[in-house]
Each structure stands twice: as C-alpha cells, then as structure tokens.
Design a protein around this motif. Structure first.
Motif, PDB file in Angstrom:
ATOM      1  N   ARG A 102       5.918  18.526  51.761  1.00 31.93           N
ATOM      2  CA  ARG A 102       6.451  17.182  51.536  1.00 31.93           C
ATOM      3  C   ARG A 102       5.493  16.128  52.070  1.00 31.93           C
ATOM      4  NH1 ARG A 102       9.923  14.737  55.490  1.00 31.93           N
ATOM      5  NH2 ARG A 102       9.354  15.556  57.513  1.00 31.93           N
ATOM      6  N   TYR A 105       5.002  11.451  52.323  1.00 30.53           N
ATOM      7  CA  TYR A 105       5.584  10.136  52.088  1.00 30.53           C
ATOM      8  C   TYR A 105       4.700   9.365  51.116  1.00 30.53           C
ATOM      9  CZ  TYR A 105       2.384   8.491  55.772  1.00 30.53           C
ATOM     10  OH  TYR A 105       1.275   8.207  56.534  1.00 30.53           O
ATOM     11  N   GLN A 115       5.314   5.493  42.563  1.00 25.68           N
ATOM     12  CA  GLN A 115       6.775   5.425  42.627  1.00 25.68           C
ATOM     13  C   GLN A 115       7.405   5.553  41.247  1.00 25.68           C
ATOM     14  OE1 GLN A 115       7.006   1.857  45.017  1.00 25.68           O
ATOM     15  NE2 GLN A 115       7.460   3.046  46.852  1.00 25.68           N
ATOM     16  N   LEU A 158       7.186   9.273  40.548  1.00 24.95           N
ATOM     17  CA  LEU A 158       8.135   9.993  41.400  1.00 24.95           C
ATOM     18  C   LEU A 158       9.568   9.811  40.901  1.00 24.95           C
ATOM     19  CD1 LEU A 158       6.567   9.250  44.880  1.00 24.95           C
ATOM     20  CD2 LEU A 158       6.867  11.528  43.862  1.00 24.95           C
ATOM     21  N   GLU A 198      11.945  12.804  39.866  1.00 23.33           N
ATOM     22  CA  GLU A 198      13.248  12.945  40.511  1.00 23.33           C
ATOM     23  C   GLU A 198      14.368  12.985  39.461  1.00 23.33           C
ATOM     24  OE1 GLU A 198      15.521  11.225  44.446  1.00 23.33           O
ATOM     25  OE2 GLU A 198      14.097   9.916  43.442  1.00 23.33           O
ATOM     26  N   VAL A 203      11.722  16.864  41.854  1.00 23.22           N
ATOM     27  CA  VAL A 203      11.456  16.485  43.250  1.00 23.22           C
ATOM     28  C   VAL A 203      12.716  15.865  43.844  1.00 23.22           C
ATOM     29  CG1 VAL A 203       8.975  16.072  42.835  1.00 23.22           C
ATOM     30  CG2 VAL A 203      10.576  14.149  42.781  1.00 23.22           C
ATOM     31  N   THR A 204      12.769  15.875  45.170  1.00 26.78           N
ATOM     32  CA  THR A 204      13.847  15.211  45.893  1.00 26.78           C
ATOM     33  C   THR A 204      13.218  14.206  46.854  1.00 26.78           C
ATOM     34  OG1 THR A 204      13.865  16.877  47.639  1.00 26.78           O
ATOM     35  CG2 THR A 204      15.401  17.193  45.814  1.00 26.78           C
ATOM     36  N   ALA A 205      14.029  13.251  47.276  1.00 26.69           N
ATOM     37  CA  ALA A 205      13.555  12.222  48.197  1.00 26.69           C
ATOM     38  C   ALA A 205      14.538  12.089  49.344  1.00 26.69           C
ATOM     39  CB  ALA A 205      13.412  10.893  47.476  1.00 26.69           C
ATOM     40  N   LYS A 253       9.984   7.049  53.060  1.00 22.89           N
ATOM     41  CA  LYS A 253      10.590   7.889  52.029  1.00 22.89           C
ATOM     42  C   LYS A 253       9.689   9.089  51.776  1.00 22.89           C
ATOM     43  CE  LYS A 253      13.175   7.418  47.741  1.00 22.89           C
ATOM     44  NZ  LYS A 253      13.548   6.483  46.677  1.00 22.89           N
ATOM     45  N   TYR A 254      10.210  10.257  52.087  1.00 21.13           N
ATOM     46  CA  TYR A 254       9.488  11.507  51.889  1.00 21.13           C
ATOM     47  C   TYR A 254       9.937  12.175  50.600  1.00 21.13           C
ATOM     48  CZ  TYR A 254       7.327  11.682  56.505  1.00 21.13           C
ATOM     49  OH  TYR A 254       6.559  11.426  57.604  1.00 21.13           O
ATOM     50  N   TYR A 255       8.992  12.763  49.896  1.00 24.14           N
ATOM     51  CA  TYR A 255       9.278  13.502  48.671  1.00 24.14           C
ATOM     52  C   TYR A 255       8.878  14.954  48.857  1.00 24.14           C
ATOM     53  CZ  TYR A 255      10.250   9.260  46.096  1.00 24.14           C
ATOM     54  OH  TYR A 255      10.818   8.091  45.655  1.00 24.14           O
ATOM     55  N   ASP A 256       9.614  15.818  48.192  1.00 23.11           N
ATOM     56  CA  ASP A 256       9.328  17.246  48.215  1.00 23.11           C
ATOM     57  C   ASP A 256       9.689  17.819  46.852  1.00 23.11           C
ATOM     58  OD1 ASP A 256       8.535  19.713  49.171  1.00 23.11           O
ATOM     59  OD2 ASP A 256      10.123  19.869  50.673  1.00 23.11           O
TER      60      ASP A 256
END
Length: 113
Positions: free
Chosen positions: A39, A41, A57, A60, A64, A69-71, A83-86
C-alpha cells in the motif's frame, strides 16, 4: 478455484467488461503494479509513477469503482490525514469459455439481460 493463492471467482459480463476496460489504461496498469509491492499514499505514489496527483486520483477512483483497489484514511505522526491505497486480491482468467459464460449475463444499454 485458486490461482497463485488467490480465490478466483467468475464475473458477470458487466463486471468483466468494467474490469477489463479499467485495466486497459496503461496508467492504471502501472498503479496496480506499484501497489502490488504494498500500500502507498497518493503523494508518494504520484512521485513514484511520475504523474500528477490529480491525474493519479482520477485513475485511483476508476480502479476503486471497479473493485480493484481500496482506500483508507490514516493520520500521520504529525496529525495530517493521508489516504492510503492498496490492491484488492483478484484474479481474472480469460478463456473463450469464461468469456462465453460472462457474455450471457451482459446487460444492454437499456439495462436488459
């Protein structure tokens, strides 16, 4: 069925089309590749990929929306919200048979199957 430790699920035609359309963009493929290492940011990810934060963004948000992906917001040590994304674990196997199964569930523009 599992593929490389990931649970593979069959996708509806609309889900498969959305996933493939989302991944058809080279920037989004690079985002997934970067997040595959863990993950991150937005600002750090934008620097790593060499693209602007607004453009990142946008990509992303599309990833999403496709469920790839999730945030999550987290507070940094100085109290700043980051805000972290994975990635979400996923596997898509494309064969003529899997596409034929998915195609049966495609909806038309009017929302009819």
């Amino acid at each position: 069925m599992t593929l490389g430790g990931l649970m593979e699920t069959s996708h509806s035609g609309d889900e498969l089309a959305r996933i493939l359309a989302t991944l058809a963009n080279p920037h989004r493929m690079r985002v997934i590749a970067a997040l595959a290492h863990g993950r991150n940011y937005v600002s750090a990810l934008a620097r790593e990929l060499g693209i602007s934060r607004p453009l990142l963004q946008l990509h992303l948000a599309k990833l999403e929306a496709a469920g790839l992906v999730t945030a999550a917001f987290e507070l940094s040590h100085d109290g700043k919200a980051m805000k972290y994304y994975d990635t979400v674990p996923f596997a898509v196997t494309l064969t003529p048979q899997s596409i034929a199964l998915a195609a049966r569930t495609l909806t038309t523009e009017e929302g009819q199957s």
